[in-house]
Design a protein around this motif. Structure first.
Motif, PDB file in Angstrom:
ATOM      1  N   MET A  50       0.680   5.970  -1.854  1.00  0.00           N
ATOM      2  CA  MET A  50      -0.747   5.731  -2.047  1.00  0.00           C
ATOM      3  C   MET A  50      -1.140   5.968  -3.503  1.00  0.00           C
ATOM      4  O   MET A  50      -0.502   6.777  -4.179  1.00  0.00           O
ATOM      5  N   PRO A  51      -2.209   5.290  -3.989  1.00  0.00           N
ATOM      6  CA  PRO A  51      -3.052   4.336  -3.278  1.00  0.00           C
ATOM      7  C   PRO A  51      -2.329   3.008  -3.053  1.00  0.00           C
ATOM      8  O   PRO A  51      -1.514   2.586  -3.862  1.00  0.00           O
ATOM      9  N   ALA A  52      -2.665   2.391  -1.935  1.00  0.00           N
ATOM     10  CA  ALA A  52      -1.985   1.159  -1.554  1.00  0.00           C
ATOM     11  C   ALA A  52      -3.006   0.128  -1.076  1.00  0.00           C
ATOM     12  O   ALA A  52      -4.175   0.439  -0.853  1.00  0.00           O
ATOM     13  N   ILE A  53      -2.505  -1.092  -0.919  1.00  0.00           N
ATOM     14  CA  ILE A  53      -3.320  -2.199  -0.401  1.00  0.00           C
ATOM     15  C   ILE A  53      -2.915  -2.414   1.052  1.00  0.00           C
ATOM     16  O   ILE A  53      -1.766  -2.777   1.334  1.00  0.00           O
ATOM     17  N   PHE A  54      -3.814  -2.166   1.975  1.00  0.00           N
ATOM     18  CA  PHE A  54      -3.518  -2.309   3.392  1.00  0.00           C
ATOM     19  C   PHE A  54      -3.970  -3.692   3.859  1.00  0.00           C
ATOM     20  O   PHE A  54      -5.134  -4.059   3.706  1.00  0.00           O
ATOM     21  N   ALA A  55      -3.035  -4.441   4.416  1.00  0.00           N
ATOM     22  CA  ALA A  55      -3.291  -5.829   4.791  1.00  0.00           C
ATOM     23  C   ALA A  55      -3.162  -6.012   6.290  1.00  0.00           C
ATOM     24  O   ALA A  55      -2.238  -5.470   6.920  1.00  0.00           O
ATOM     25  N   PHE A  56      -4.061  -6.791   6.861  1.00  0.00           N
ATOM     26  CA  PHE A  56      -4.043  -7.067   8.298  1.00  0.00           C
ATOM     27  C   PHE A  56      -4.685  -8.424   8.519  1.00  0.00           C
ATOM     28  O   PHE A  56      -5.334  -8.982   7.630  1.00  0.00           O
ATOM     29  N   TRP A  57      -4.517  -8.963   9.715  1.00  0.00           N
ATOM     30  CA  TRP A  57      -5.101 -10.261  10.015  1.00  0.00           C
ATOM     31  C   TRP A  57      -6.569 -10.133  10.354  1.00  0.00           C
ATOM     32  O   TRP A  57      -7.006  -9.170  10.974  1.00  0.00           O
ATOM     33  N   HIS A  58      -7.342 -11.137   9.973  1.00  0.00           N
ATOM     34  CA  HIS A  58      -8.742 -11.230  10.347  1.00  0.00           C
ATOM     35  C   HIS A  58      -8.834 -11.283  11.871  1.00  0.00           C
ATOM     36  O   HIS A  58      -7.988 -11.869  12.535  1.00  0.00           O
ATOM     37  N   GLY A  59      -9.851 -10.639  12.424  1.00  0.00           N
ATOM     38  CA  GLY A  59     -10.012 -10.621  13.872  1.00  0.00           C
ATOM     39  C   GLY A  59      -9.304  -9.462  14.538  1.00  0.00           C
ATOM     40  O   GLY A  59      -9.483  -9.222  15.731  1.00  0.00           O
ATOM     41  N   GLN A  60      -8.488  -8.720  13.788  1.00  0.00           N
ATOM     42  CA  GLN A  60      -7.805  -7.537  14.316  1.00  0.00           C
ATOM     43  C   GLN A  60      -8.244  -6.292  13.545  1.00  0.00           C
ATOM     44  O   GLN A  60      -7.502  -5.319  13.433  1.00  0.00           O
ATOM     45  N   HIS A  61      -9.465  -6.328  13.030  1.00  0.00           N
ATOM     46  CA  HIS A  61      -9.870  -5.326  12.047  1.00  0.00           C
ATOM     47  C   HIS A  61     -10.667  -4.153  12.602  1.00  0.00           C
ATOM     48  O   HIS A  61     -10.885  -3.171  11.900  1.00  0.00           O
ATOM     49  N   PHE A  62     -11.117  -4.223  13.851  1.00  0.00           N
ATOM     50  CA  PHE A  62     -12.109  -3.253  14.304  1.00  0.00           C
ATOM     51  C   PHE A  62     -11.613  -1.808  14.309  1.00  0.00           C
ATOM     52  O   PHE A  62     -12.380  -0.893  14.030  1.00  0.00           O
ATOM     53  N   LEU A  63     -10.351  -1.573  14.601  1.00  0.00           N
ATOM     54  CA  LEU A  63      -9.841  -0.199  14.678  1.00  0.00           C
ATOM     55  C   LEU A  63      -9.200   0.279  13.381  1.00  0.00           C
ATOM     56  O   LEU A  63      -8.752   1.423  13.298  1.00  0.00           O
ATOM     57  N   THR A  64      -9.163  -0.575  12.367  1.00  0.00           N
ATOM     58  CA  THR A  64      -8.487  -0.181  11.127  1.00  0.00           C
ATOM     59  C   THR A  64      -9.091   1.047  10.445  1.00  0.00           C
ATOM     60  O   THR A  64      -8.355   1.773   9.759  1.00  0.00           O
ATOM     61  N   PRO A  65     -10.405   1.358  10.571  1.00  0.00           N
ATOM     62  CA  PRO A  65     -10.898   2.582   9.920  1.00  0.00           C
ATOM     63  C   PRO A  65     -10.201   3.845  10.391  1.00  0.00           C
ATOM     64  O   PRO A  65     -10.167   4.853   9.664  1.00  0.00           O
ATOM     65  N   PHE A  66      -9.602   3.812  11.588  1.00  0.00           N
ATOM     66  CA  PHE A  66      -9.027   5.029  12.146  1.00  0.00           C
ATOM     67  C   PHE A  66      -7.619   5.324  11.655  1.00  0.00           C
ATOM     68  O   PHE A  66      -7.043   6.362  12.014  1.00  0.00           O
ATOM     69  N   ILE A  67      -7.051   4.429  10.831  1.00  0.00           N
ATOM     70  CA  ILE A  67      -5.760   4.789  10.233  1.00  0.00           C
ATOM     71  C   ILE A  67      -5.961   5.852   9.154  1.00  0.00           C
ATOM     72  O   ILE A  67      -5.010   6.475   8.708  1.00  0.00           O
ATOM     73  N   LYS A  68      -7.201   6.049   8.742  1.00  0.00           N
ATOM     74  CA  LYS A  68      -7.540   7.113   7.794  1.00  0.00           C
ATOM     75  C   LYS A  68      -7.676   8.412   8.582  1.00  0.00           C
ATOM     76  O   LYS A  68      -8.647   8.639   9.283  1.00  0.00           O
ATOM     77  N   THR A  69      -6.658   9.285   8.483  1.00  0.00           N
ATOM     78  CA  THR A  69      -6.635  10.498   9.306  1.00  0.00           C
ATOM     79  C   THR A  69      -6.795  11.787   8.497  1.00  0.00           C
ATOM     80  O   THR A  69      -6.961  12.850   9.072  1.00  0.00           O
TER      81      THR A  69
END
Length: 238
Positions: A50-69
């Motif tokens: 880190m810091p890094a660029i986290f990439a994911f597909w559009h439409g699969q984004h709703f739970l991504t805030p929770f990878i921040k622990t």
């Protein structure tokens, strides 16, 4: 009538209400799904880079805030300036994620949609130690990775961390990106893909090669994530 509806949707009170309710619902989803991680030591692998660029597909984004622990996982997410983006931005901020407003589109509408400013802000955020999260898709072309995220990695020198998240219970909308609405009381999986680094002197051919690699690893991560929760992947993607 259409104008009235449009004005209501743009009203600040409605956007704040929907954003707040969305954040609360997503917390419920995260807390009531039992998540597995692939690889199990994913945080031990990612944190030193880190810091890094986290990439994911559009439409699969709703739970991504929770990878921040942890508090060290400072993060900002790119969200469009479109009306629908307001709801997402408010929800993200309620969940402790900073926002960068603009488009990831590098086509003709890039400057009009705030893409140039957003790109510079993402580079600054990475320089300041923030992780930056954004969708990899070309706008309105689901599961086709664009060059924008590759350009960001080349400019910033930071690695791209592709990942996918899936839950066993969900609704899938019939829109352009097949948005997945994750539901509570099930199982979930977070799957990391191949880490991608872009050389600072990468030419056009190298950039295209890495773009295709990112697209492939995101599709593979998505396939694995759905397999781990015993659900079929999206039609045409795995």
């Amino acid at each position: 009538m259409k104008r009235l509806v449009r004005n209501i949707l743009r009203s600040g009170w409605l956007q704040r209400a929907v954003g707040g309710l969305s954040a609360g619902f997503l917390r419920l989803v995260w807390l009531t799904n039992s998540f597995t991680f692939d690889p199990p030591e994913v945080y031990e692998i990612v944190e030193p880079q880190m810091p890094a660029i986290f990439a994911f597909w559009h439409g699969q984004h709703f739970l991504t805030p929770f990878i921040k622990t942890k508090d060290i996982h400072r993060a900002k997410v790119l969200i469009s300036r479109h009306r629908d983006g307001e709801f997402n931005a408010i929800a993200a901020e309620r969940l402790g994620i900073g926002t960068i407003r603009g488009s990831g589109d590098h086509g003709s509408a890039f400057q009009r949609k705030g893409g140039v400013g957003a790109f510079k802000e993402m580079v600054r955020a990475l320089e300041q130690g923030y992780n930056v999260a954004l969708t990899a898709d070309v706008p309105k072309r689901s599961r086709i990775a664009g060059l924008g995220i590759i350009m960001l990695a080349r400019e910033s020198g930071r690695p791209i961390m592709p990942f996918a998240m899936a839950t066993s219970r969900f609704w899938r909308l019939k829109n352009w990106d097949r948005t997945t609405i994750n539901l509570p009381f099930g199982r979930g999986a977070l799957v990391g893909g191949e880490i991608i680094r872009v050389p600072p002197d990468a030419d056009a051919a190298t950039m295209e090669q890495l773009r295709a690699r990112l697209e492939g690893t995101l599709n593979e991560a998505t396939k694995r994530a759905y397999a781990q929760v015993d659900r079929a992947p999206e039609a045409g993607h795995g």
